[in-house]
Write a protein that holds these residues in place. Structure first.
Motif, PDB file in Angstrom:
ATOM      1  N   ILE A 161       0.849  -1.182   0.000  1.00 47.03           N
ATOM      2  CA  ILE A 161       0.000   0.000   0.000  1.00 47.03           C
ATOM      3  C   ILE A 161       0.887   1.234   0.000  1.00 47.03           C
ATOM      4  O   ILE A 161       1.756   1.379   0.853  1.00 47.03           O
ATOM      5  N   ASN A 162       0.659   2.116  -0.942  1.00 46.58           N
ATOM      6  CA  ASN A 162       1.479   3.321  -1.016  1.00 46.58           C
ATOM      7  C   ASN A 162       1.071   4.332   0.052  1.00 46.58           C
ATOM      8  O   ASN A 162       1.846   4.689   0.923  1.00 46.58           O
ATOM      9  N   THR A 163      -0.153   4.777  -0.017  1.00 40.07           N
ATOM     10  CA  THR A 163      -0.621   5.816   0.900  1.00 40.07           C
ATOM     11  C   THR A 163      -1.871   5.336   1.623  1.00 40.07           C
ATOM     12  O   THR A 163      -2.745   4.732   1.015  1.00 40.07           O
ATOM     13  N   MET A 164      -1.934   5.609   2.920  1.00 40.05           N
ATOM     14  CA  MET A 164      -3.117   5.333   3.726  1.00 40.05           C
ATOM     15  C   MET A 164      -3.561   6.646   4.348  1.00 40.05           C
ATOM     16  O   MET A 164      -2.708   7.462   4.733  1.00 40.05           O
ATOM     17  N   ALA A 220     -18.423  14.521  11.484  1.00 42.71           N
ATOM     18  CA  ALA A 220     -18.486  14.072  10.091  1.00 42.71           C
ATOM     19  C   ALA A 220     -18.433  12.556  10.067  1.00 42.71           C
ATOM     20  O   ALA A 220     -18.166  11.911  11.088  1.00 42.71           O
ATOM     21  N   VAL A 221     -18.660  12.014   8.886  1.00 45.02           N
ATOM     22  CA  VAL A 221     -18.353  10.605   8.650  1.00 45.02           C
ATOM     23  C   VAL A 221     -16.901  10.541   8.181  1.00 45.02           C
ATOM     24  O   VAL A 221     -16.520  11.247   7.236  1.00 45.02           O
ATOM     25  N   TYR A 222     -16.117   9.723   8.834  1.00 41.99           N
ATOM     26  CA  TYR A 222     -14.701   9.589   8.517  1.00 41.99           C
ATOM     27  C   TYR A 222     -14.486   8.298   7.717  1.00 41.99           C
ATOM     28  O   TYR A 222     -14.932   7.218   8.123  1.00 41.99           O
ATOM     29  N   TYR A 223     -13.778   8.450   6.607  1.00 39.21           N
ATOM     30  CA  TYR A 223     -13.541   7.332   5.698  1.00 39.21           C
ATOM     31  C   TYR A 223     -12.051   7.004   5.622  1.00 39.21           C
ATOM     32  O   TYR A 223     -11.223   7.898   5.439  1.00 39.21           O
ATOM     33  N   CYS A 224     -11.754   5.738   5.741  1.00 39.08           N
ATOM     34  CA  CYS A 224     -10.402   5.257   5.517  1.00 39.08           C
ATOM     35  C   CYS A 224     -10.174   5.135   4.008  1.00 39.08           C
ATOM     36  O   CYS A 224     -11.075   4.722   3.262  1.00 39.08           O
ATOM     37  N   ASN A 225      -8.972   5.486   3.589  1.00 32.77           N
ATOM     38  CA  ASN A 225      -8.628   5.418   2.168  1.00 32.77           C
ATOM     39  C   ASN A 225      -7.229   4.842   2.016  1.00 32.77           C
ATOM     40  O   ASN A 225      -6.329   5.177   2.775  1.00 32.77           O
ATOM     41  N   VAL A 226      -7.064   3.972   1.024  1.00 34.02           N
ATOM     42  CA  VAL A 226      -5.717   3.495   0.699  1.00 34.02           C
ATOM     43  C   VAL A 226      -5.516   3.610  -0.801  1.00 34.02           C
ATOM     44  O   VAL A 226      -6.468   3.451  -1.582  1.00 34.02           O
ATOM     45  N   PHE A 227      -4.289   3.895  -1.185  1.00 34.95           N
ATOM     46  CA  PHE A 227      -3.922   3.946  -2.594  1.00 34.95           C
ATOM     47  C   PHE A 227      -2.862   2.886  -2.842  1.00 34.95           C
ATOM     48  O   PHE A 227      -1.820   2.868  -2.156  1.00 34.95           O
ATOM     49  N   ILE A 228      -3.155   2.009  -3.782  1.00 36.75           N
ATOM     50  CA  ILE A 228      -2.212   0.958  -4.130  1.00 36.75           C
ATOM     51  C   ILE A 228      -1.673   1.267  -5.519  1.00 36.75           C
ATOM     52  O   ILE A 228      -2.395   1.202  -6.511  1.00 36.75           O
ATOM     53  N   GLY A 229      -0.403   1.612  -5.567  1.00 33.03           N
ATOM     54  CA  GLY A 229       0.181   2.059  -6.822  1.00 33.03           C
ATOM     55  C   GLY A 229       0.187   1.001  -7.907  1.00 33.03           C
ATOM     56  O   GLY A 229       0.012   1.313  -9.085  1.00 33.03           O
ATOM     57  N   ALA A 248      -2.975   1.315  -9.305  1.00 33.52           N
ATOM     58  CA  ALA A 248      -3.342   2.717  -9.558  1.00 33.52           C
ATOM     59  C   ALA A 248      -4.794   2.970  -9.159  1.00 33.52           C
ATOM     60  O   ALA A 248      -5.546   3.628  -9.878  1.00 33.52           O
ATOM     61  N   LEU A 249      -5.160   2.440  -8.011  1.00 34.69           N
ATOM     62  CA  LEU A 249      -6.540   2.549  -7.551  1.00 34.69           C
ATOM     63  C   LEU A 249      -6.604   2.997  -6.091  1.00 34.69           C
ATOM     64  O   LEU A 249      -5.736   2.664  -5.297  1.00 34.69           O
ATOM     65  N   ASN A 250      -7.660   3.743  -5.796  1.00 38.58           N
ATOM     66  CA  ASN A 250      -7.996   4.092  -4.425  1.00 38.58           C
ATOM     67  C   ASN A 250      -9.090   3.157  -3.930  1.00 38.58           C
ATOM     68  O   ASN A 250      -9.990   2.788  -4.685  1.00 38.58           O
TER      69      ASN A 250
END
Length: 117
Positions: free
Chosen positions: A31-34, A91-100, A103-105
């Protein structure tokens, strides 16, 4: 199939603290970015904080000095420690990950954070 499971939301009084956690599973590549985003009623989803796989972080100006993001690369988890919470953090808090490699979130389902005044 990448899945994200969030936990830790809830109701807290202004000035209080909450810790959000997110665990990723089903990733075949690193995982690139979390990160964490939030969306308040009637507003657009916005970045709260994110962290790269080498530990670089960025924060929304509104949370700097109050929120801290961290991750465990081996466990593929990301956490958000939220201190000195304000009603405007509701707010509603959402977890996000970007897998290079893909190339998808990917997004979690979201967890509600409500801060009462």
């Amino acid at each position: 199939q990448v899945q994200l499971v969030e936990s830790g939301g809830g109701l807290v009084q202004a000035g209080g603290s909450l810790r959000l956690s997110c665990a990723a599973s089903g990733t075949r590549f690193g995982i690139n970015t979390m990160g964490w985003y939030r969306q308040a009623p009637g507003k657009q989803r916005e970045l709260v904080a994110d962290i790269t796989n080498i530990g670089n972080t960025r924060y929304a100006d509104s949370v700097k000095g109050r929120f801290t993001i961290s991750r465990d690369n081996a466990k593929e988890t990301v956490s958000l420690q939220m201190n000195s919470l304000k009603p405007e953090d509701t707010a509603v808090y959402y977890c996000n990950v970007f897998i290079g490699a893909y190339a998808l979130n990917y997004w979690g389902r979201g967890t509600q954070v409500t801060v009462s005044s």
